[in-house]
Design a protein around this motif. Structure first.
Motif, PDB file in Angstrom:
ATOM      1  N   ASN A 264       0.799  -1.131   0.127  1.00 44.49           N
ATOM      2  CA  ASN A 264      -0.067  -0.068   0.002  1.00 44.49           C
ATOM      3  C   ASN A 264       0.828   1.377  -0.170  1.00 44.49           C
ATOM      4  OD1 ASN A 264      -2.390  -1.513  -0.166  1.00 44.49           O
ATOM      5  ND2 ASN A 264      -2.509  -1.447   2.076  1.00 44.49           N
ATOM      6  N   VAL A 265       2.192   1.299   0.921  1.00 39.67           N
ATOM      7  CA  VAL A 265       3.016   2.435   0.694  1.00 39.67           C
ATOM      8  C   VAL A 265       3.318   2.798  -0.813  1.00 39.67           C
ATOM      9  CG1 VAL A 265       5.028   3.354   1.591  1.00 39.67           C
ATOM     10  CG2 VAL A 265       3.204   2.510   3.085  1.00 39.67           C
ATOM     11  N   HIS A 266       3.734   1.513  -1.285  1.00 35.56           N
ATOM     12  CA  HIS A 266       4.286   1.588  -2.791  1.00 35.56           C
ATOM     13  C   HIS A 266       3.415   2.077  -3.714  1.00 35.56           C
ATOM     14  CE1 HIS A 266       5.102  -0.672  -6.791  1.00 35.56           C
ATOM     15  NE2 HIS A 266       6.346  -0.155  -6.404  1.00 35.56           N
ATOM     16  N   ALA A 267       2.058   1.536  -3.498  1.00 36.82           N
ATOM     17  CA  ALA A 267       0.940   2.215  -4.255  1.00 36.82           C
ATOM     18  C   ALA A 267       0.743   3.413  -4.019  1.00 36.82           C
ATOM     19  CB  ALA A 267      -0.190   1.127  -4.090  1.00 36.82           C
ATOM     20  N   LEU A 268       0.667   4.231  -2.908  1.00 34.46           N
ATOM     21  CA  LEU A 268       0.495   5.362  -2.460  1.00 34.46           C
ATOM     22  C   LEU A 268       1.460   6.224  -3.148  1.00 34.46           C
ATOM     23  CD1 LEU A 268      -1.263   7.545  -0.816  1.00 34.46           C
ATOM     24  CD2 LEU A 268       0.397   7.351   0.993  1.00 34.46           C
ATOM     25  N   THR A 274      10.950   1.587  -6.300  1.00 29.85           N
ATOM     26  CA  THR A 274      10.646   0.024  -6.326  1.00 29.85           C
ATOM     27  C   THR A 274      10.018  -0.395  -5.070  1.00 29.85           C
ATOM     28  OG1 THR A 274      12.750  -0.412  -5.625  1.00 29.85           O
ATOM     29  CG2 THR A 274      12.480   0.094  -7.836  1.00 29.85           C
ATOM     30  N   LYS A 275       9.150  -1.352  -5.277  1.00 33.60           N
ATOM     31  CA  LYS A 275       8.601  -2.236  -3.978  1.00 33.60           C
ATOM     32  C   LYS A 275       9.675  -2.788  -3.112  1.00 33.60           C
ATOM     33  CE  LYS A 275       4.913  -4.431  -4.552  1.00 33.60           C
ATOM     34  NZ  LYS A 275       3.727  -5.226  -4.858  1.00 33.60           N
ATOM     35  N   ARG A 276      10.860  -3.142  -3.626  1.00 36.74           N
ATOM     36  CA  ARG A 276      12.199  -3.676  -2.665  1.00 36.74           C
ATOM     37  C   ARG A 276      12.627  -2.489  -2.001  1.00 36.74           C
ATOM     38  NH1 ARG A 276      16.714  -7.181  -5.549  1.00 36.74           N
ATOM     39  NH2 ARG A 276      14.903  -8.617  -5.630  1.00 36.74           N
ATOM     40  N   THR A 277      12.760  -1.214  -2.528  1.00 39.02           N
ATOM     41  CA  THR A 277      13.366   0.125  -1.802  1.00 39.02           C
ATOM     42  C   THR A 277      12.259   0.308  -0.564  1.00 39.02           C
ATOM     43  OG1 THR A 277      14.488   0.521  -3.893  1.00 39.02           O
ATOM     44  CG2 THR A 277      14.259   2.426  -1.988  1.00 39.02           C
ATOM     45  N   VAL A 278      11.082   0.295  -1.001  1.00 37.74           N
ATOM     46  CA  VAL A 278      10.221   0.732  -0.139  1.00 37.74           C
ATOM     47  C   VAL A 278      10.223  -0.148   1.237  1.00 37.74           C
ATOM     48  CG1 VAL A 278       7.628   0.918   0.147  1.00 37.74           C
ATOM     49  CG2 VAL A 278       8.461   1.737  -1.744  1.00 37.74           C
ATOM     50  N   GLN A 279      10.217  -1.412   0.704  1.00 36.97           N
ATOM     51  CA  GLN A 279      10.365  -2.545   2.004  1.00 36.97           C
ATOM     52  C   GLN A 279      11.434  -2.310   2.772  1.00 36.97           C
ATOM     53  OE1 GLN A 279      10.741  -6.784   0.991  1.00 36.97           O
ATOM     54  NE2 GLN A 279       8.945  -7.061   2.230  1.00 36.97           N
ATOM     55  N   LYS A 280      12.852  -2.132   2.221  1.00 37.86           N
ATOM     56  CA  LYS A 280      13.878  -2.016   2.911  1.00 37.86           C
ATOM     57  C   LYS A 280      13.928  -0.784   4.004  1.00 37.86           C
ATOM     58  CE  LYS A 280      18.613  -0.281   2.332  1.00 37.86           C
ATOM     59  NZ  LYS A 280      19.596   0.383   1.197  1.00 37.86           N
ATOM     60  N   TYR A 281      13.385   0.501   3.557  1.00 38.34           N
ATOM     61  CA  TYR A 281      13.308   1.335   4.442  1.00 38.34           C
ATOM     62  C   TYR A 281      12.104   1.160   5.393  1.00 38.34           C
ATOM     63  CZ  TYR A 281      16.877   3.649   1.452  1.00 38.34           C
ATOM     64  OH  TYR A 281      17.953   3.937   1.054  1.00 38.34           O
ATOM     65  N   LEU A 282      11.096   0.600   5.195  1.00 36.32           N
ATOM     66  CA  LEU A 282      10.012   0.334   5.923  1.00 36.32           C
ATOM     67  C   LEU A 282      10.371  -0.416   7.375  1.00 36.32           C
ATOM     68  CD1 LEU A 282       6.882  -0.138   3.692  1.00 36.32           C
ATOM     69  CD2 LEU A 282       7.257   1.796   5.243  1.00 36.32           C
ATOM     70  N   LYS A 283      11.280  -1.562   6.774  1.00 38.35           N
ATOM     71  CA  LYS A 283      11.865  -2.386   7.888  1.00 38.35           C
ATOM     72  C   LYS A 283      12.643  -1.680   8.739  1.00 38.35           C
ATOM     73  CE  LYS A 283      11.045  -6.726   5.532  1.00 38.35           C
ATOM     74  NZ  LYS A 283      11.387  -8.051   5.326  1.00 38.35           N
ATOM     75  N   GLU A 284      13.493  -0.750   8.206  1.00 34.13           N
ATOM     76  CA  GLU A 284      14.601  -0.017   9.159  1.00 34.13           C
ATOM     77  C   GLU A 284      13.819   0.953   9.913  1.00 34.13           C
ATOM     78  OE1 GLU A 284      17.424   2.088   6.525  1.00 34.13           O
ATOM     79  OE2 GLU A 284      18.227   0.209   5.699  1.00 34.13           O
TER      80      GLU A 284
END
Length: 300
Positions: A264-268, A274-284
């Motif tokens: 959803n953050v990627h879609a917003l 990229t989704k991978r970059t979004v996931q990386k920083y969300l986890k951090e």
């Protein structure tokens, strides 16, 4: 002073094209700007030993909010700041703004809060006097009263004199400061939860895409780490952009925290990172709740 959550949500909804009637947004934004201006005036012109407690939410037989509390060792003043535009009238206990009857008697509301603060102050020192002031800070505001309210009425052109004219106050002792802080905290509570937020099924209606912090533009270039606005040159890191949009999502859907997922953050953000970059920083940046496909990020 921070914006309240209701105003934050409305501003974000407006940016994402989710508000048709903007009257509440303008009213809350106008009120916030008026309160902020009063704080700035107090900081500039207060030369005595008065302190300022802002945006005080407290629960004493019911939830109440006070714009500002002016505090000294001998006297307190409960302050309401009104940033009205146009003509305000107080006639027979009715508040009328630009010929429209208001739902609330602002002077009666202020007096109710003042009485509660008197109860609070009595537990600190029965010799401290508590008064109230209604400050009309709007530059283009006229006020017409058919009686003398219990609160002191201060117009914008009187505000500097009101602040500089506060009676001399002795420096606060450390003991008195601690006692006041403890008593304020005893009744202090969180602000009233917002009554405006989106439901998950409205996600598809949002305007998507990255909106840069500060300038709000969406025309930008990217490199390995930075997003740069092509209009004003504002720069922001990928980490900051991802974090900010996750927080934005959590406010837009205030009562549905599970909506803050990588997808959803990627879609917003319109898929512009990229989704991978979004996931990386969300986890951090945030705590992961749940497992695998059903996980979400705890943002607030």
């Amino acid at each position: 002073m921070k914006k309240n959550e209701q105003l934050i949500i409305l501003e974000l909804m407006n940016r994402r094209g989710m508000i048709k009637d903007k009257s509440l947004l303008y009213r809350l934004k106008n009120g916030f700007e008026g309160e902020l201006e009063f704080i700035q005036w107090f900081g500039k012109y207060n030369k005595s030993h008065w302190t300022l407690e802002t945006d005080y939410w407290f629960d004493m037989d019911g939830l109440k909010q006070i714009d500002d509390l002016l505090i000294s060792s001998q006297k307190w003043i409960v302050v309401d700041v009104k940033h009205y535009w146009g003509k305000f009238q107080y006639i027979n206990g009715n508040c009328i703004l630009n010929n429209k009857l208001m739902k609330t008697d602002i002077f009666d509301s202020l007096e109710t809060k003042t009485k509660k603060i008197r109860r609070l102050v009595a537990d600190i020192n029965s010799n401290i006097r508590v008064d109230s002031a209604m400050i009309f800070i709007g530059e283009h505001c006229q006020v017409e009263l058919d009686c003398v309210p219990m609160a002191q009425v201060v117009m914008r052109n009187e505000l500097m004199s009101f602040i500089t004219g506060l009676e001399y106050a002795n420096p606060m002792t450390d003991w008195m400061t601690r006692k006041i802080v403890d008593k304020l905290n005893e009744y202090r509570t969180k602000e009233r939860p917002p009554d405006i937020a989106l439901a998950p099924e409205q996600f598809s209606e949002l305007l998507k895409g990255i909106q840069l912090d500060g300038c709000g533009h969406n025309d930008f270039s990217t490199d390995n780490r930075w997003i740069t606005c092509k209009v004003c040159g504002t720069k922001e890191t990928f980490k900051s952009v991802v974090s900010r949009h996750a927080i934005e999502l959590s406010y837009l859907f205030y009562y549905y925290p599970k909506i803050v997922t990588t997808k959803n953050v990627h879609a917003l953000m319109g898929g512009q990172i990229t989704k991978r970059t979004v996931q990386k920083y969300l986890k951090e940046e945030f705590k992961v709740v749940g497992m695998r496909k059903n996980c979400y990020y705890k943002v607030r």
